[in-house]
Scaffold this active site. Structure first.
Site, PDB file in Angstrom:
ATOM      1  N   ARG A 240       0.891  -1.506  -0.140  1.00 38.66           N
ATOM      2  CA  ARG A 240       0.192   0.115  -0.190  1.00 38.66           C
ATOM      3  C   ARG A 240       0.557   1.180  -0.628  1.00 38.66           C
ATOM      4  O   ARG A 240       1.957   1.790   0.807  1.00 38.66           O
ATOM      5  CB  ARG A 240      -0.632   0.185   1.278  1.00 38.66           C
ATOM      6  CG  ARG A 240      -1.784   1.158   1.621  1.00 38.66           C
ATOM      7  CD  ARG A 240      -3.139   0.910   2.905  1.00 38.66           C
ATOM      8  NE  ARG A 240      -3.784  -0.365   2.772  1.00 38.66           N
ATOM      9  CZ  ARG A 240      -4.286  -1.368   3.427  1.00 38.66           C
ATOM     10  NH1 ARG A 240      -3.460  -1.102   4.131  1.00 38.66           N
ATOM     11  NH2 ARG A 240      -4.873  -2.284   2.505  1.00 38.66           N
TER      12      ARG A 240
ATOM     13  N   ASP B  94       0.731  -7.785   9.541  1.00 37.71           N
ATOM     14  CA  ASP B  94      -0.789  -8.182   9.160  1.00 37.71           C
ATOM     15  C   ASP B  94      -1.758  -8.391  10.367  1.00 37.71           C
ATOM     16  O   ASP B  94      -3.031  -6.981  10.455  1.00 37.71           O
ATOM     17  CB  ASP B  94      -0.865  -9.835   8.536  1.00 37.71           C
ATOM     18  CG  ASP B  94       0.304 -10.302   7.326  1.00 37.71           C
ATOM     19  OD1 ASP B  94      -0.290  -9.715   6.967  1.00 37.71           O
ATOM     20  OD2 ASP B  94       0.898 -11.391   8.049  1.00 37.71           O
TER      21      ASP B  94
END
Length: 176
Positions: free
Chosen positions: A23, A105
């Site tokens: 991202r 994560d």
């Protein structure tokens, strides 16, 4: 480039353990940058996902990165209070292109009353196997998740009562 100066803008790049770009936040204003920590802010910045999709953030956010902690913290200013989104991640790296980190994560969402939820434990378990996280990394991440939870309980660092407001005021100065 060295360390950016207060008022400079920079991108933020998030990667996965396998090196894949995850991202990109297009524009973040630097509010403070030292070898130990970087504090930045953005509002309605474009975010690009690894698959090319884009979206725009909805509210002002203060971003906190630390050179010795395996997490980063985003404080989002909403009408009903500050919400925090915390990424369990590598410490930040900085180059001419961006602030960079590896996203591992696990996330922690903290609500204005300082209650929280640990998110994406299934994704972490899947990626731990798929990307072959070394045992030493797994241990570091779990230890720093505990450190992060301690910071939340103790209202330490970016969770201190005046932290977000103080840095948001600084951001407003640079965004004029």
């Amino acid at each position: 480039m060295g360390f950016p100066k207060e008022g400079d803008t920079i991108q933020i790049h998030s990667y996965k353990h396998n090196g894949q770009l995850h991202r990109i936040w297009n524009e973040t204003t630097i509010l403070r940058a030292t070898k130990l920590s970087i504090i930045g802010a953005n509002d309605r910045t474009t975010v690009t996902e690894s698959d090319g999709r884009t979206w725009v953030t909805r509210e002002p956010a203060i971003c906190y990165f630390h050179a010795n902690q395996w997490f980063n913290v985003i404080g989002m200013l909403r009408d009903d209070g500050v919400y925090y989104y915390c990424n369990i991640s590598s410490p930040f790296a900085l180059d001419d292109e961006a602030i960079k980190y590896i996203d591992y994560d696990l996330d922690v969402k903290v609500f204005p009353d300082m209650t929280y939820n640990i998110l994406d434990e299934d994704e972490y378990a899947d990626h731990k196997v798929a990307m072959n996280y070394p045992k030493v990394i797994d241990g570091i991440l779990k230890a720093h998740l505990n450190t992060l939870l301690h910071w939340i309980h103790q209202r330490k660092g970016p969770f201190a009562p005046e932290f977000i407001d103080m840095w948001y005021e600084r951001y407003l100065y640079y965004s004029k």
